[in-house]
Enzyme design. Structure first.
Site, PDB file in Angstrom:
ATOM      1  N   TYR A 168       0.836  -1.211   0.000  1.00  0.00           N
ATOM      2  CA  TYR A 168       0.000   0.000   0.000  1.00  0.00           C
ATOM      3  C   TYR A 168       0.864   1.251   0.000  1.00  0.00           C
ATOM      4  O   TYR A 168       0.656   2.153   0.820  1.00  0.00           O
ATOM      5  CB  TYR A 168      -0.909   0.027   1.231  1.00  0.00           C
ATOM      6  CG  TYR A 168      -1.719  -1.216   1.453  1.00  0.00           C
ATOM      7  CD1 TYR A 168      -2.666  -1.611   0.513  1.00  0.00           C
ATOM      8  CD2 TYR A 168      -1.561  -1.999   2.593  1.00  0.00           C
ATOM      9  CE1 TYR A 168      -3.419  -2.750   0.708  1.00  0.00           C
ATOM     10  CE2 TYR A 168      -2.321  -3.133   2.795  1.00  0.00           C
ATOM     11  CZ  TYR A 168      -3.250  -3.506   1.855  1.00  0.00           C
ATOM     12  OH  TYR A 168      -3.997  -4.624   2.045  1.00  0.00           O
TER      13      TYR A 168
ATOM     14  N   TYR B 242     -14.493  -5.059   3.383  1.00  0.00           N
ATOM     15  CA  TYR B 242     -13.125  -5.429   3.003  1.00  0.00           C
ATOM     16  C   TYR B 242     -12.963  -6.930   3.251  1.00  0.00           C
ATOM     17  O   TYR B 242     -13.210  -7.404   4.366  1.00  0.00           O
ATOM     18  CB  TYR B 242     -12.067  -4.665   3.813  1.00  0.00           C
ATOM     19  CG  TYR B 242     -10.677  -5.156   3.477  1.00  0.00           C
ATOM     20  CD1 TYR B 242     -10.030  -4.731   2.315  1.00  0.00           C
ATOM     21  CD2 TYR B 242     -10.031  -6.101   4.275  1.00  0.00           C
ATOM     22  CE1 TYR B 242      -8.775  -5.222   1.972  1.00  0.00           C
ATOM     23  CE2 TYR B 242      -8.779  -6.592   3.935  1.00  0.00           C
ATOM     24  CZ  TYR B 242      -8.158  -6.152   2.782  1.00  0.00           C
ATOM     25  OH  TYR B 242      -6.929  -6.654   2.447  1.00  0.00           O
TER      26      TYR B 242
ATOM     27  N   ASP C  13     -17.107 -13.462   7.457  1.00  0.00           N
ATOM     28  CA  ASP C  13     -15.671 -13.195   7.418  1.00  0.00           C
ATOM     29  C   ASP C  13     -15.261 -12.667   8.790  1.00  0.00           C
ATOM     30  O   ASP C  13     -15.389 -11.476   9.073  1.00  0.00           O
ATOM     31  CB  ASP C  13     -15.357 -12.181   6.309  1.00  0.00           C
ATOM     32  CG  ASP C  13     -13.886 -11.798   6.268  1.00  0.00           C
ATOM     33  OD1 ASP C  13     -13.130 -12.200   7.179  1.00  0.00           O
ATOM     34  OD2 ASP C  13     -13.491 -11.075   5.327  1.00  0.00           O
TER      35      ASP C  13
ATOM     36  N   LYS D 131      -5.921 -13.763  10.778  1.00  0.00           N
ATOM     37  CA  LYS D 131      -5.264 -12.765  11.642  1.00  0.00           C
ATOM     38  C   LYS D 131      -4.812 -13.318  13.003  1.00  0.00           C
ATOM     39  O   LYS D 131      -3.716 -13.832  13.092  1.00  0.00           O
ATOM     40  CB  LYS D 131      -6.154 -11.538  11.767  1.00  0.00           C
ATOM     41  CG  LYS D 131      -6.165 -10.737  10.460  1.00  0.00           C
ATOM     42  CD  LYS D 131      -6.603  -9.295  10.628  1.00  0.00           C
ATOM     43  CE  LYS D 131      -6.184  -8.437   9.464  1.00  0.00           C
ATOM     44  NZ  LYS D 131      -7.046  -8.472   8.289  1.00  0.00           N
TER      45      LYS D 131
HETATM   46  C1  LIG Z   1      -7.203  -8.830   6.866  1.00  0.00           C
HETATM   47  C2  LIG Z   1      -8.508  -9.279   6.364  1.00  0.00           C
HETATM   48  C3  LIG Z   1      -8.627 -10.155   5.271  1.00  0.00           C
HETATM   49  C4  LIG Z   1      -7.421 -10.628   4.486  1.00  0.00           C
HETATM   50  O1  LIG Z   1      -6.536 -11.379   5.259  1.00  0.00           O
HETATM   51  P1  LIG Z   1      -5.003 -11.492   4.787  1.00  0.00           P
HETATM   52  O2  LIG Z   1      -4.405 -12.454   5.763  1.00  0.00           O
HETATM   53  O3  LIG Z   1      -4.428 -10.119   4.871  1.00  0.00           O
HETATM   54  O4  LIG Z   1      -5.006 -12.023   3.392  1.00  0.00           O
HETATM   55  C5  LIG Z   1      -9.882 -10.555   4.903  1.00  0.00           C
HETATM   56  N1  LIG Z   1     -10.985 -10.126   5.548  1.00  0.00           N
HETATM   57  C6  LIG Z   1     -10.911  -9.301   6.607  1.00  0.00           C
HETATM   58  C7  LIG Z   1     -12.162  -8.882   7.297  1.00  0.00           C
HETATM   59  C8  LIG Z   1      -9.682  -8.831   7.035  1.00  0.00           C
HETATM   60  O5  LIG Z   1      -9.606  -7.966   8.065  1.00  0.00           O
END
Ligand SMILES: *Cc1c(COP(=O)(O)O)cnc(C)c1O
Length: 412
Positions: A9, A137, A231, A260
């Site tokens: 970024y 996102y 997600d 994460k």
């Molecule tokens: C960080 C994130 C992703 C992507 O995960 P990466 O390990 O960076 O590929 C997907 N969805 C959400 C909600 C996120 O915060």
């Protein structure tokens, strides 16, 4: 002049050089020139127990000596089997089938393949598109990117390289619920699933919604026979004050993604967990009906060992209670921001504190200002936010909040 690293970024031509970090201990990053920065980011939400927790170091070291990696095709190992069983036990409903992925974005790709595969197996192979929400996102790989808010993310830069999905506002009230239902009605013949970040939309703007919104989404998915993908890559593992954000509701998604904080920030790993209904669609006598996915480093034993050790800590230490209690601390600490010029909103949920401002004229200057104040924060868009380790002590929460107040007070 030439920098061998292409950074994330980042406009390489104009960006300030990154801060060189040589160590991380407890709640602090240690710079190469010996300064200590209080980490308000937990390295992008992941370091939930702080840096260098002895229990995690011990578990990963043991695993490193025993077996750092083996392929996962036709082979398995105890750390993966144990981790899958423990996740299933903790997840709600019939989320019983854990697929290991390498990163959050890949976990989303797998969820998309599961959902479209589900409909193909049910004779509806046109149902390959996804409904996602404004400010969403879901990751940076091309499939996951297509789910991100098209107007507020990086879509425009990639044009036709990105799949076209369907987007609408979150069903927060009567009006937006109508728009949501109409959108489903219009596209329902081509939709495989609805994808949502439960309770907190992260990188798309740090926006919160309430359990009722999730209930409306679940009900609409049931009514129109759509799959629901949760997600929880950012919200999972205590961040919003419950083990999973969805635990604050009675909603059970059909597919859930975790990442994460899964390995407590030790190394990259994510999972896509499917409910029985999705899993059963791939259950057949035909090899061709199998889920065709299998990354090289799938279920890496070191990552599984870290994740198991992290789950131990969630069991032996009051981590979720700490995250939940942090909300009041952040609220108190950030309250003075409300009266400062340029502040649009202050909101906190669990171990997430957000100060939304009218604009951040120079993000790099603001980041540098925070470094000068002894904290590591990485504001983006119109948000100054913190997602610290969940066990950050009260006086350090105060220190973080004071740095944010001070930076805004003196003009961002
Ligand atoms: C960080 C994130 C992703 C992507 O995960 P990466 O390990 O960076 O590929 C997907 N969805 C959400 C909600 C996120 O915060």
């Amino acid at each position: 002049m030439s920098d061998p690293v292409w950074r994330p970024y980042c406009q390489m031509k104009t960006a300030a050089p990154p801060v060189l970090i040589s160590g991380a201990e407890g709640f602090e990053l240690i710079t190469a020139d010996g300064r200590r920065l209080l980490d308000g980011m937990a390295s992008w939400w992941s370091v939930c127990h702080g840096y260098g927790h002895p229990h995690i170091i011990e578990a990963v070291s043991r695993q490193l000596r025993q077996m750092p990696h083996v392929m996962f095709g036709g082979i398995t190992h105890e750390p993966a089997e144990r981790l899958a069983a423990r996740l299933v036990e903790r997840l709600p409903g019939d989320l019983n089938h854990v697929f290991f992925a390498d990163s959050g974005s890949v976990a989303i790709e797998v969820a998309m393949k599961m959902a479209s595969g589900y409909w193909r197996r049910h004779g509806q192979s046109d149902r390959t598109r996804f409904l996602a929400f404004d400010h969403a996102y879901h990751g940076d790989t091309t499939g996951a990117m297509s789910l991100c808010d098209p107007d507020r993310s990086m879509h425009a830069r990639y044009g036709n390289a990105i799949l076209k999905q369907v987007h609408c506002p979150l069903p927060r009230d009567e009006e937006t619920t109508c728009v949501f239902i109409e959108t489903i009605q219009q596209h329902h013949h081509e939709l495989a699933a609805v994808c949502i970040e439960p309770l907190v939309q992260g990188a798309g703007g740090m926006r919160f919604h309430c359990p009722k919104t999730l209930r409306r989404i679940r009900d609409a998915c049931d009514q129109f026979d759509l799959l629901m993908i949760a997600d929880e890559i950012a919200t999972g593992f205590g961040r919003t004050g419950t083990m999973f954000a969805i635990d604050a509701t009675d909603v059970v998604p059909d597919i859930m993604c975790l990442g994460k904080a899964l390995t407590a920030g030790t190394m990259t790993m994510a999972v896509t967990v499917a409910g029985d209904r999705v899993f059963d669609a791939f259950w057949s006598d035909e090899a061709a009906d199998a889920l065709m996915h299998g990354p090289t480093f799938m279920a890496n034993p070191l990552a599984c060992a870290a994740a198991n050790a992290s789950l131990d800590l969630f069991e032996t230490e009051p981590r979720v209670a700490q995250a939940s209690a942090m909300e009041a601390q952040l609220r108190r600490g950030l309250a003075p921001c409300r009266d400062l010029p340029g502040v649009v909103d202050v909101r906190c949920r669990g171990a997430i504190g957000v100060v939304q401002v009218e604009a951040i004229p120079d993000v790099e200057r603001l980041r540098k200002r925070f470094v000068d104040l002894g904290v590591w924060l990485r504001p983006f868009g119109d948000c100054i936010y913190t997602t610290p380790p969940l066990n950050l002590p009260d006086e350090r929460i105060k220190q973080l909040c004071e740095a944010i107040v001070r930076a805004i007070e003196t003009g961002i």
